[in-house]
Design a protein around this motif. Structure first.
Motif, PDB file in Angstrom:
ATOM      1  N   ILE A   1       0.833  -1.205   0.000  1.00 14.65           N
ATOM      2  CA  ILE A   1       0.000   0.000   0.000  1.00 14.65           C
ATOM      3  C   ILE A   1       0.869   1.257   0.000  1.00 14.65           C
ATOM      4  N   MET A   2       1.863   1.276   0.881  1.00 15.36           N
ATOM      5  CA  MET A   2       2.719   2.458   0.982  1.00 15.36           C
ATOM      6  C   MET A   2       3.562   2.644  -0.275  1.00 15.36           C
ATOM      7  N   ALA A   3       4.001   1.529  -0.885  1.00 13.33           N
ATOM      8  CA  ALA A   3       4.794   1.635  -2.115  1.00 13.33           C
ATOM      9  C   ALA A   3       3.948   2.195  -3.256  1.00 13.33           C
ATOM     10  N   ILE A   4       2.693   1.721  -3.365  1.00 12.98           N
ATOM     11  CA  ILE A   4       1.795   2.244  -4.404  1.00 12.98           C
ATOM     12  C   ILE A   4       1.542   3.730  -4.173  1.00 12.98           C
ATOM     13  N   ALA A   5       1.280   4.090  -2.912  1.00 14.21           N
ATOM     14  CA  ALA A   5       1.034   5.502  -2.594  1.00 14.21           C
ATOM     15  C   ALA A   5       2.276   6.351  -2.881  1.00 14.21           C
ATOM     16  N   LEU A   6       3.454   5.818  -2.535  1.00 17.70           N
ATOM     17  CA  LEU A   6       4.702   6.553  -2.766  1.00 17.70           C
ATOM     18  C   LEU A   6       4.928   6.797  -4.248  1.00 17.70           C
ATOM     19  N   ALA A   7       4.613   5.792  -5.073  1.00 14.44           N
ATOM     20  CA  ALA A   7       4.790   5.948  -6.521  1.00 14.44           C
ATOM     21  C   ALA A   7       3.917   7.079  -7.064  1.00 14.44           C
ATOM     22  N   GLU A   8       2.743   7.287  -6.445  1.00 13.63           N
ATOM     23  CA  GLU A   8       1.826   8.320  -6.912  1.00 13.63           C
ATOM     24  C   GLU A   8       2.267   9.727  -6.510  1.00 13.63           C
ATOM     25  N   VAL A   9       3.108   9.829  -5.481  1.00 12.24           N
ATOM     26  CA  VAL A   9       3.495  11.157  -4.989  1.00 12.24           C
ATOM     27  C   VAL A   9       5.003  11.362  -5.081  1.00 12.24           C
ATOM     28  N   SER A  10       5.667  10.599  -5.935  1.00  7.68           N
ATOM     29  CA  SER A  10       7.123  10.667  -6.024  1.00  7.68           C
ATOM     30  C   SER A  10       7.612  12.037  -6.471  1.00  7.68           C
ATOM     31  N   GLY A  11       6.762  12.798  -7.139  1.00  7.02           N
ATOM     32  CA  GLY A  11       7.162  14.122  -7.598  1.00  7.02           C
ATOM     33  C   GLY A  11       7.038  15.196  -6.543  1.00  7.02           C
ATOM     34  N   GLU A  12       6.463  14.872  -5.397  1.00 11.81           N
ATOM     35  CA  GLU A  12       6.291  15.857  -4.331  1.00 11.81           C
ATOM     36  C   GLU A  12       7.576  15.989  -3.515  1.00 11.81           C
ATOM     37  N   GLY A  13       7.639  17.032  -2.699  1.00 14.62           N
ATOM     38  CA  GLY A  13       8.759  17.202  -1.788  1.00 14.62           C
ATOM     39  C   GLY A  13       8.726  16.153  -0.686  1.00 14.62           C
ATOM     40  N   ILE A  14       9.853  15.974   0.001  1.00 11.24           N
ATOM     41  CA  ILE A  14       9.972  14.911   0.995  1.00 11.24           C
ATOM     42  C   ILE A  14       8.980  15.101   2.149  1.00 11.24           C
ATOM     43  N   VAL A  15       8.740  16.355   2.546  1.00  9.15           N
ATOM     44  CA  VAL A  15       7.803  16.611   3.642  1.00  9.15           C
ATOM     45  C   VAL A  15       6.385  16.271   3.209  1.00  9.15           C
ATOM     46  N   GLN A  16       6.006  16.714   2.012  1.00 11.00           N
ATOM     47  CA  GLN A  16       4.664  16.404   1.520  1.00 11.00           C
ATOM     48  C   GLN A  16       4.485  14.907   1.331  1.00 11.00           C
ATOM     49  N   GLN A  17       5.528  14.216   0.841  1.00 10.31           N
ATOM     50  CA  GLN A  17       5.448  12.757   0.721  1.00 10.31           C
ATOM     51  C   GLN A  17       5.138  12.130   2.067  1.00 10.31           C
ATOM     52  N   GLY A  18       5.848  12.585   3.101  1.00 14.61           N
ATOM     53  CA  GLY A  18       5.638  12.026   4.430  1.00 14.61           C
ATOM     54  C   GLY A  18       4.222  12.266   4.932  1.00 14.61           C
ATOM     55  N   ILE A  19       3.723  13.480   4.746  1.00 15.47           N
ATOM     56  CA  ILE A  19       2.365  13.801   5.200  1.00 15.47           C
ATOM     57  C   ILE A  19       1.332  12.964   4.449  1.00 15.47           C
ATOM     58  N   ILE A  20       1.492  12.877   3.134  1.00 14.48           N
ATOM     59  CA  ILE A  20       0.526  12.129   2.320  1.00 14.48           C
ATOM     60  C   ILE A  20       0.529  10.655   2.691  1.00 14.48           C
ATOM     61  N   LEU A  21       1.724  10.067   2.843  1.00 11.58           N
ATOM     62  CA  LEU A  21       1.800   8.654   3.212  1.00 11.58           C
ATOM     63  C   LEU A  21       1.183   8.413   4.594  1.00 11.58           C
ATOM     64  N   ALA A  22       1.401   9.354   5.523  1.00 13.21           N
ATOM     65  CA  ALA A  22       0.806   9.213   6.857  1.00 13.21           C
ATOM     66  C   ALA A  22      -0.717   9.276   6.784  1.00 13.21           C
ATOM     67  N   VAL A  23      -1.246  10.224   6.003  1.00 15.14           N
ATOM     68  CA  VAL A  23      -2.700  10.352   5.843  1.00 15.14           C
ATOM     69  C   VAL A  23      -3.281   9.084   5.229  1.00 15.14           C
TER      70      VAL A  23
END
Length: 313
Positions: free
Chosen positions: A155-177
């Motif tokens: 799940i987290m890998a799929i989500a990460l692939a969708e937000v790979s273009g975001e900044g590291i902080v936004q990636q962290g927030i999105i994955l946490a949400v």
């Protein structure tokens, strides 16, 4: 009003609008990432009830709560930092690690199939009257959390692939949400499923004929649903695990196995017209499950042989 204060207020309003826009972007990205992981979420919801259906009614919800806490720990404490670190420092390692997790799911699913076919059972069930119920519960919870770790990683890998273009902080927030929302949804649904018989019993005692009728329906449906979920849960381990292996091989440049599965999917989609999308997906899922069963059986036989050899030493 002094011009300096006006300028300050203007700056604050600009910052506020930017923050609101950023939050909107995060929520939209989280929704998109979560929707991409929906298939694995369904598998997770199908797998989990098998870990709690053999407990007495008073222990069902506490066991689900323990597994849910373990799932949040998996996603937020273990997987989130690892995902962000790998994404930033070693992205090439993500696919092999996911494949190892997929192989573990294949092993889990294949072992259940082998047991159903008459193989030796491994671990106690409540039908075996465990001598230590607390130890049995702890073992079952640990097994559920281990399986959740693999599904959560996907799940987290799929989500990460969708937000790979975001900044590291936004990636962290999105994955946490995404992790929190999916955990609440999955284990909330699991809680409703395993308590369906209690709800049915409560409704069956109501004065309303409609309520009693629906309560009796729930009571009759519960055993069928649990058998169905157990079957779907085992199949889910195999098709998700096999699918991870196929996709991973494709990512690593080995296109043959996944190509055959996609070719079969495409052929079924073309041949079946309006229902081609559903039947095509089912074809790919079956192909993935076959791969998962073969690989998982090989691992299961190997593990059991090693265990047996150690027992003889």
């Amino acid at each position: 009003m002094p011009t300096g204060l006006v300028a300050l207020l203007d700056d604050i309003s600009v910052i506020a609008r930017a923050a609101a826009s950023s939050l909107d972007d995060v929520s939209a990205a989280a929704a998109k990432a979560g929707s991409k992981a929906a298939g694995v979420v369904i598998d997770d919801a199908a797998v989990t009830p098998s870990y709690v259906t053999e407990f007495t009614p008073d222990r069902e919800l506490p066991v689900i709560a323990r597994i849910a806490k373990g799932s949040l720990f998996n996603k937020l404490v273990i997987l989130l930092p690892i995902a962000l670190l790998l994404s930033a420092l070693l992205p090439v390692a993500i696919t092999p690690l996911l494949m190892m997790g997929g192989l573990y799911l294949c092993f889990e699913g294949a072992e259940k199939v082998l047991e159903k076919l008459g193989g030796a059972k491994h671990g106690e069930t409540l039908e075996d009257k465990p001598t230590d119920v607390t130890a049995f519960e702890n073992e079952r919870v640990s097994g559920a959390i281990r399986t959740d770790l693999i599904l959560s990683a996907e799940i987290m890998a799929i989500a990460l692939a969708e937000v790979s273009g975001e900044g590291i902080v936004q990636q962290g927030i999105i994955l946490a949400v995404v992790g929190i929302a999916i955990t609440v949804a999955v284990y909330g649904a699991v809680g409703l499923i395993v308590k369906m018989d209690d709800i049915g019993l409560h409704l069956s005692k109501k004065p309303s004929a409609l309520a009693r009728s629906f309560g009796h329906f729930l009571l009759r449906a519960m055993p069928v649903l649990l058998v169905l979920l157990a079957t779907v849960g085992t199949a889910a381990m195999l098709w998700v695990g096999g699918g991870i292996i196929l996709h991973g091989l494709e990512e690593l440049g080995v296109h043959g196995p996944a190509g055959l599965a996609h070719a079969a999917q495409h052929a079924v989609e073309v041949a079946t017209g309006p229902v081609g999308g559903v039947l095509g997906w089912l074809t790919y899922a079956v192909a993935s499950a076959i791969v998962g069963l073969v690989l998982g059986s090989i691992v299961a036989v190997g593990v059991h042989l090693v265990a047996k050899a150690r027992g003889k030493l």
